[in-house]
Design a protein around this motif. Structure first.
Motif, PDB file in Angstrom:
ATOM      1  N   PHE A   1       1.274  -0.997  -0.361  1.00  0.00           N
ATOM      2  CA  PHE A   1       0.102  -0.229  -0.058  1.00  0.00           C
ATOM      3  C   PHE A   1       1.181   1.206   0.246  1.00  0.00           C
ATOM      4  N   LEU A   2       2.156   1.009   1.248  1.00  0.00           N
ATOM      5  CA  LEU A   2       2.869   2.431   1.095  1.00  0.00           C
ATOM      6  C   LEU A   2       3.199   2.688  -0.487  1.00  0.00           C
ATOM      7  N   VAL A   3       3.738   1.544  -0.911  1.00  0.00           N
ATOM      8  CA  VAL A   3       4.204   2.394  -2.468  1.00  0.00           C
ATOM      9  C   VAL A   3       3.629   2.859  -3.620  1.00  0.00           C
ATOM     10  N   PHE A   4       2.467   2.334  -3.591  1.00  0.00           N
ATOM     11  CA  PHE A   4       1.149   3.267  -4.190  1.00  0.00           C
ATOM     12  C   PHE A   4       1.347   4.190  -3.333  1.00  0.00           C
ATOM     13  N   VAL A   5       1.264   4.289  -2.069  1.00  0.00           N
ATOM     14  CA  VAL A   5       1.379   5.768  -2.140  1.00  0.00           C
ATOM     15  C   VAL A   5       2.018   6.748  -2.777  1.00  0.00           C
ATOM     16  N   GLY A   6       2.985   6.179  -2.515  1.00  0.00           N
ATOM     17  CA  GLY A   6       4.178   7.211  -2.787  1.00  0.00           C
ATOM     18  C   GLY A   6       4.576   7.413  -3.848  1.00  0.00           C
ATOM     19  N   LEU A   7       3.859   6.636  -4.986  1.00  0.00           N
ATOM     20  CA  LEU A   7       3.505   6.372  -6.054  1.00  0.00           C
ATOM     21  C   LEU A   7       2.725   8.285  -6.515  1.00  0.00           C
ATOM     22  N   THR A   8       1.779   8.038  -5.915  1.00  0.00           N
ATOM     23  CA  THR A   8       0.231   8.605  -5.982  1.00  0.00           C
ATOM     24  C   THR A   8       1.261   9.721  -5.254  1.00  0.00           C
ATOM     25  N   PHE A   9       1.384  10.646  -3.902  1.00  0.00           N
ATOM     26  CA  PHE A   9       2.535  11.368  -3.982  1.00  0.00           C
ATOM     27  C   PHE A   9       3.091  11.785  -5.313  1.00  0.00           C
ATOM     28  N   LEU A  10       3.993  11.288  -5.842  1.00  0.00           N
ATOM     29  CA  LEU A  10       5.009  12.146  -6.979  1.00  0.00           C
ATOM     30  C   LEU A  10       3.672  12.432  -8.127  1.00  0.00           C
TER      31      LEU A  10
ATOM     32  N   SER B   1      -7.668   7.285   4.729  1.00  0.00           N
ATOM     33  CA  SER B   1      -6.852   8.618   5.762  1.00  0.00           C
ATOM     34  C   SER B   1      -5.201   8.860   5.587  1.00  0.00           C
ATOM     35  N   VAL B   2      -4.600   7.789   5.668  1.00  0.00           N
ATOM     36  CA  VAL B   2      -2.795   7.547   5.192  1.00  0.00           C
ATOM     37  C   VAL B   2      -2.879   8.188   3.682  1.00  0.00           C
ATOM     38  N   PHE B   3      -3.591   7.443   2.831  1.00  0.00           N
ATOM     39  CA  PHE B   3      -4.188   7.937   1.373  1.00  0.00           C
ATOM     40  C   PHE B   3      -3.873   9.199   1.134  1.00  0.00           C
ATOM     41  N   TYR B   4      -4.602   9.719   2.109  1.00  0.00           N
ATOM     42  CA  TYR B   4      -5.298  11.479   1.246  1.00  0.00           C
ATOM     43  C   TYR B   4      -3.938  12.014   1.832  1.00  0.00           C
ATOM     44  N   LEU B   5      -2.958  11.898   3.405  1.00  0.00           N
ATOM     45  CA  LEU B   5      -2.459  12.866   3.234  1.00  0.00           C
ATOM     46  C   LEU B   5      -1.184  13.350   2.216  1.00  0.00           C
ATOM     47  N   THR B   6      -0.877  12.138   1.433  1.00  0.00           N
ATOM     48  CA  THR B   6      -0.330  12.480   0.832  1.00  0.00           C
ATOM     49  C   THR B   6      -0.890  14.085  -0.755  1.00  0.00           C
TER      50      THR B   6
ATOM     51  N   VAL C   1       5.560  19.963  -0.275  1.00  0.00           N
ATOM     52  CA  VAL C   1       6.719  19.512  -0.550  1.00  0.00           C
ATOM     53  C   VAL C   1       7.325  21.044  -2.278  1.00  0.00           C
ATOM     54  N   ALA C   2       5.935  20.771  -3.167  1.00  0.00           N
ATOM     55  CA  ALA C   2       5.375  21.399  -4.374  1.00  0.00           C
ATOM     56  C   ALA C   2       6.593  22.600  -4.357  1.00  0.00           C
ATOM     57  N   PRO C   3       6.144  23.513  -3.468  1.00  0.00           N
ATOM     58  CA  PRO C   3       6.183  24.791  -3.634  1.00  0.00           C
ATOM     59  C   PRO C   3       7.750  25.396  -2.743  1.00  0.00           C
ATOM     60  N   ALA C   4       7.849  23.935  -1.939  1.00  0.00           N
ATOM     61  CA  ALA C   4       9.073  23.967  -0.949  1.00  0.00           C
ATOM     62  C   ALA C   4       9.850  24.134  -1.848  1.00  0.00           C
ATOM     63  N   LEU C   5      10.689  22.215  -2.227  1.00  0.00           N
ATOM     64  CA  LEU C   5      11.600  22.281  -3.610  1.00  0.00           C
ATOM     65  C   LEU C   5      11.705  22.984  -4.774  1.00  0.00           C
ATOM     66  N   GLY C   6      10.221  22.915  -4.889  1.00  0.00           N
ATOM     67  CA  GLY C   6       9.892  23.354  -6.816  1.00  0.00           C
ATOM     68  C   GLY C   6      10.602  25.147  -6.348  1.00  0.00           C
ATOM     69  N   GLY C   7      10.378  26.313  -5.273  1.00  0.00           N
ATOM     70  CA  GLY C   7      10.808  27.405  -5.455  1.00  0.00           C
ATOM     71  C   GLY C   7      12.155  27.695  -6.268  1.00  0.00           C
ATOM     72  N   LEU C   8      13.424  26.126  -4.765  1.00  0.00           N
ATOM     73  CA  LEU C   8      14.335  26.450  -4.845  1.00  0.00           C
ATOM     74  C   LEU C   8      14.548  25.907  -6.771  1.00  0.00           C
ATOM     75  N   SER C   9      14.206  25.496  -6.916  1.00  0.00           N
ATOM     76  CA  SER C   9      14.491  24.707  -8.305  1.00  0.00           C
ATOM     77  C   SER C   9      14.245  25.226  -9.377  1.00  0.00           C
ATOM     78  N   LEU C  10      13.071  25.947  -9.255  1.00  0.00           N
ATOM     79  CA  LEU C  10      12.975  26.964  -9.934  1.00  0.00           C
ATOM     80  C   LEU C  10      14.000  27.958 -10.149  1.00  0.00           C
ATOM     81  N   GLU C  11      14.165  28.293  -9.187  1.00  0.00           N
ATOM     82  CA  GLU C  11      14.998  29.699  -8.326  1.00  0.00           C
ATOM     83  C   GLU C  11      16.795  29.719  -9.002  1.00  0.00           C
TER      84      GLU C  11
END
Length: 416
Positions: free
Chosen positions: A222-231, A347-352, A359-369
């Protein structure tokens, strides 16, 4: 006429009345959940908060959402789906009414956190109730309709929010509270409790652990699937976090960004109902691989985008990917959960999603910069990684689902 009737049967036929009342409650809830869209503007324009403080308050809402997701999953499996939905909706309505008349920033921050909890609690209960009442063969179309209702409701919410915010922020919060009460009324009057207390299977027999929230948190398949959903969620979040910054660097106006977002929403509302029949002949893992690959292609194309037409074209590609991904993603999530733990797994699934929204804005901002337009190559690579992951993980997921079905066919005493 015969073709239209056949399309309707394939899209929405054979679903029980309880599903449609749940669907209606979700639609009303989403269409009325617009006040938080303007929370940062309300804090800065009406309460004089600096942008940094407004950001912290909005962040507190997100933190409450993560807690509410887990709490909603646990309560939906213990109290029941209906009781959790009613408690969450009534609490949200009361908190929104309190926000309408609160003036102290500390109080507003505390209320926003609690609203985040109340707004997130229904998600696991809604999905668990749908799984409870919809036969397995029709769940794909049910989840497709759920995704469509969510996006239709958000489109209506965005329109109403702009109108009400210009008239009165107090009215914005109060109408939101009223819509939440209307959704609660539909649930109270029309939705029975769908959680059956009869033991269906022993999760230990399938996942090797005693039942509880930690079962979902330690279930590797299940957590592998959750990780792929997170991506996938990280890719999706690019549209509301990093893409506006990239468009500004390309010299495009905010109205251009609004047009790109509106195009995506219009495609989903107009075309989502045709998706189930399109993807039905194919394995879910293959559909998810193709859909995630399309999202990777769409976002990767922004590497060379420097004008509105290219942004619009890329938006069509990644939106089609999102549309194809929604039904199988939701159905796999439901299939992997032991019946006694459906809401906890949800509930665990929706935590993604709150995780990706951080993560998207925090790391994405650094990446874009630091990378500039090459940021979109990184995003595209993440999408291709997720596509490959679905192809590799698909067979193991299918074996796991088969084991759960076999266990459900031979009920044993449940351990609680």
């Amino acid at each position: 006429m015969h073709g239209l009737r056949r399309w309707w049967d394939d899209t929405a036929g054979g679903l029980p009345a309880t599903f449609w009342y749940l669907w209606s409650g979700l639609l009303i809830n989403r269409a009325g959940a617009f006040a938080l869209l303007f929370l940062s503007l309300y804090l800065t324009a009406a309460r004089g908060a600096p942008p940094s403080l407004a950001g912290l308050v909005v962040g507190a809402y997100g933190i409450g959402g993560a807690a509410g997701t887990l709490l909603g999953g646990v309560l939906a499996d213990r109290w029941g789906r209906r009781a959790t939905l009613l408690a969450a909706h009534l609490a949200a309505a009361g908190l929104m009414a309190a926000l309408a008349f609160s003036t102290h920033l500390a109080v507003i921050a505390a209320l926003a956190t609690l609203v985040g909890v109340a707004h997130s609690m229904p998600s696991p209960a809604f999905v668990a109730a749908i799984v409870d009442v919809v036969p397995e063969a029709r769940r794909s179309r049910a989840f497709n309709l759920q995704f469509w209702a969510f996006n239709l409701g958000m489109a209506v919410a965005s329109l109403l929010a702009g109108i009400l915010a210009e008239a009165s922020f107090t009215a914005l919060f109060l109408v939101d509270a009223g819509a939440t009460l209307a959704a609660a009324a539909v649930i109270a009057l029309k939705v029975p409790e769908t959680l059956t207390r009869r033991p269906a299977l022993t999760p230990r027999a399938v996942v090797g652990r005693r039942p509880g929230l930690h079962t979902a948190l330690t279930d590797r398949t299940f957590l592998v699937f959750v990780g792929l959903t997170f991506l996938l969620a990280v890719l999706t979040m690019q549209t509301s976090t990093i893409m506006p910054l990239a468009m500004r660097e390309d010299g495009l106006r905010p109205s251009a960004y609004g047009l790109v977002v509106a195009l995506g929403g219009a495609l989903i509302v107009a075309g989502q109902l045709f998706v189930p029949r399109l993807i039905e002949p194919y394995r879910k893992s293959s559909v998810l691989a193709v859909s995630t690959g399309l999202m990777a292609l769409g976002f990767g194309a922004l590497t060379v985008a420097d004008g509105l037409p290219l942004y619009l074209g890329a938006a069509v590609v990644w939106t089609v990917g999102q549309m194809l991904a929604a039904p199988p993603n939701a159905q796999i999530n439901a299939d992997l959960a032991p019946p006694d733990l459906r809401a906890r797994y949800q509930s665990v699934f929706y935590l993604t999603f709150p995780a990706a929204s951080f993560v998207a804005p925090a790391l994405g901002g650094l990446s874009l910069e630091h990378l500039g337009e090459r940021h979109w190559l990184v995003v595209g690579a993440l999408g291709l990684l997720a596509a490959a992951g679905h192809l590799l993980a698909g067979p193991r997921r299918e074996r796991r689902v088969a084991a759960l079905r076999a266990a459900a066919a031979k009920p044993v005493e449940s351990v609680r």
